[in-house]
Design a protein around this motif. Sequence first.
Motif, short mmCIF file in Angstrom:
data_model
loop_
_atom_site.label_atom_id
_atom_site.label_comp_id
_atom_site.label_asym_id
_atom_site.label_seq_id
_atom_site.Cartn_x
_atom_site.Cartn_y
_atom_site.Cartn_z
N VAL A 24 -15.63 23.57 2.30
CA VAL A 24 -16.36 23.70 1.05
C VAL A 24 -16.86 22.33 0.58
O VAL A 24 -17.88 22.20 -0.08
N TYR A 25 -16.11 21.27 0.97
CA TYR A 25 -16.55 19.91 0.65
C TYR A 25 -17.37 19.29 1.77
O TYR A 25 -17.55 18.09 1.83
N GLY A 26 -17.81 20.11 2.69
CA GLY A 26 -18.68 19.62 3.75
C GLY A 26 -17.96 18.97 4.92
O GLY A 26 -18.57 18.28 5.72
N MET A 27 -16.64 19.16 5.03
CA MET A 27 -15.92 18.54 6.15
C MET A 27 -15.86 19.50 7.33
O MET A 27 -15.61 20.69 7.15
N ASP A 28 -16.04 18.98 8.56
CA ASP A 28 -15.89 19.84 9.72
C ASP A 28 -14.42 19.90 10.14
O ASP A 28 -13.58 19.18 9.59
N ARG A 29 -14.12 20.77 11.11
CA ARG A 29 -12.73 20.99 11.51
C ARG A 29 -12.04 19.71 11.97
O ARG A 29 -10.89 19.45 11.61
N ASP A 30 -12.77 18.91 12.77
CA ASP A 30 -12.16 17.69 13.30
C ASP A 30 -11.74 16.75 12.17
O ASP A 30 -10.64 16.20 12.19
N SER A 31 -12.62 16.59 11.18
CA SER A 31 -12.26 15.63 10.12
C SER A 31 -11.15 16.20 9.25
O SER A 31 -10.33 15.46 8.74
N VAL A 32 -11.10 17.54 9.11
CA VAL A 32 -9.99 18.13 8.36
C VAL A 32 -8.69 17.87 9.11
O VAL A 32 -7.69 17.41 8.54
N GLU A 33 -8.70 18.10 10.44
CA GLU A 33 -7.49 17.89 11.23
C GLU A 33 -7.02 16.45 11.17
O GLU A 33 -5.84 16.16 11.01
N ALA A 34 -7.98 15.52 11.28
CA ALA A 34 -7.63 14.10 11.23
C ALA A 34 -7.00 13.76 9.89
O ALA A 34 -5.98 13.07 9.82
N ARG A 35 -7.61 14.27 8.83
CA ARG A 35 -7.11 13.97 7.49
C ARG A 35 -5.73 14.59 7.26
O ARG A 35 -4.86 13.98 6.65
N VAL A 36 -5.53 15.80 7.79
CA VAL A 36 -4.23 16.45 7.61
C VAL A 36 -3.13 15.68 8.31
O VAL A 36 -2.06 15.46 7.75
N SER A 37 -3.40 15.19 9.53
CA SER A 37 -2.33 14.46 10.21
C SER A 37 -2.08 13.13 9.52
O SER A 37 -0.96 12.63 9.50
N GLU A 38 -3.13 12.58 8.90
CA GLU A 38 -2.97 11.35 8.14
C GLU A 38 -2.07 11.59 6.91
O GLU A 38 -1.26 10.76 6.53
N LEU A 39 -2.26 12.77 6.29
CA LEU A 39 -1.50 13.09 5.08
C LEU A 39 -0.10 13.60 5.39
O LEU A 39 0.72 13.76 4.50
N ASP A 40 0.16 13.85 6.68
CA ASP A 40 1.37 14.60 6.99
C ASP A 40 2.67 13.88 6.67
O ASP A 40 3.65 14.51 6.27
#
Lengths: 259, 366
Positions: free
Chosen positions: A123-139
């Motif tokens: 919804v914020y314009g992020m694709d799957r790869d950038s969501v995955e990268a961000r999630v592992s960063e936040l993990d």
Amino acid sequence: MTQPDAGNETNARGKKASGHDYAVTVRDLTRMFGEFVAVDNVSFDVKRGEIFGFLGANGAGKTTTIKMLTGLLRPTSGTGTVDGLDISNDRRAIKSRIGYMSQRFSLYDDLKVEENLFFFGGVYGMDRDSVEARVSELDDMLSLSGLENRMTASLPPGHKQRLALACAILHRPPVLFLDEPTGGVDPVARRYFWDLISTIASDGTTVFVTTHYMDEAEYCHRLSIMHAGRIVEVDSPARIKEKHGMTSIQDVFIKLVDG
Amino acid sequence: MINSRFFPLMRKEFIHIARDRRSLLILFLMPVLMMFVFGYAINMDVKHIRMGICDLSRTPTSRALIEAVSASPYFDVTVRYEDPRLTGELFRRREIRAAVIIPREFARDLGASGVARIGVITDGTDANTATLAQNYLEGLFLERSLSAGGVEFPVRIKSRILYNPDMESSHFVVPGIVALLLIMIGALLTSVTIVREKETGTLEQILVSPIRGYEVVLGKALPYLVLAFGIAVFIIIFGCLWFHVPMLGSWSWLTLFCIIYLFTSLAIGLMISTLVSTQQVAMMLALVATLLPSVMLSGFIFPVASMPAPLRVVSRIVPATYFLEIIRGIMLKGNGPAELWRPVLAMIAVGLLFTVMAIRRFRLKL
């Protein structure tokens, strides 16, 4: 109090607007519902990187104020800026620079954890790869790994709360609005959640949080106490207690609201 | 322009649909059930009306008359009785729905003056059947009177029914069900999906993001319109295979008009979503707002022409009125846009009206 320089904006997304130190400024903000004045001539400033607490009883006008700052409601009168952008004229530009999490942990129960993350990132314009990268960063912070394929409905409240927070900060918003984020979770999870908020704030994100738990007020850098649509006190928790000669925020609150 | 934010919404909505198997099953079974109920039960032709005959004349002439009535497929002569005073009792005991009383002087009058009287009594609790029974009997007796008088029937009627020669009710019911279900499912699913997110607070969560209002509406509603379209195709194919409903016209025109019609239902659903705050109320309102006018006022069963003037006016803003004309025209007559431009334009006009109203209300709410 210095007047922030709201005219100086930068358009580059994610880059902090220079020339002003305030993430949120509000001047004489008023919202009426018919004859009822929900928010009455409110003015305050929130500095960058601070945890700004918004304390008040139910119906004091906290949520209405947040809704005006996040573009969900239009002010009846008054002005305000979020990340240097005008809340009446730049609503869309504001929306990509803020994160918002409500008291209801608005997630989709029939979606898996990762599907919720992909959706809100998308919804914020992020694709799957950038969501995955961000999630592992936040993990490290959120410890949601291993739960990707769990159905959201089956998560305990503490996990849902963290997932909702993750969804709200995927797109690295400079300003994060949390509307009673700790409702319905146990004290341990609440404590853990406030540690998260501190971590997020120490990374430079401004956190604007409403609560009616008095003990949570102590975690805030600065606090505003709202009563019947008006702000009756704004300062750091220590200064507020000192000013009123009391040992707990709870006592100050009861004095201000009852007195 | 539609941007990349729109697709996560659509994808999410498809996941919701796929996970809710039970609702999906109901959505496909409901039309089948409706087709069977309406396709077999709606039969305007009333046959096998139970009839009593009281023949006081007991002459070859009266017996010939009774034979003619008995031979008709419309009547089953179930009771023969001697005392005309029993007639009321027979009706009351539900043994008969029509009675013919042939008076004692029937044959004598016929012979003497050429004019005789017959009593025809019908049960008015079912006014439809009563009227039909009266009409059948009048026609039958008229024909016999003329031929008995040696008069050649002055007008010979050669009737031929076009497009549905066997008067199969399923042929006009199945397209009607498509019209009914498309608008109902479209409005129901659209309103419920938006109101559900209102209830859970996720709508608010979406609206604080940079996504635009129309992207939210389209992204959420399009998957359901695709689903509704799939159901329409399913009904039509089922109707063609099971009830042998003909499909004489062009599939592509039908598809195009279906899509226009579906956008009308989307507008109705959107409007409902702005009026209510719980899924249950949305569901009820959607059913009442679409099903009732589409069944009663569109010409699905009751012809618009026979409605009182105020209802005829209402039927003009019921989208199903126009879509019914269109789909029956295409399927049963092989019509195309050349013949159907009037209902098509009217349907577009009604659709635009609803869309404008819905968008204005939706904006107001945000």
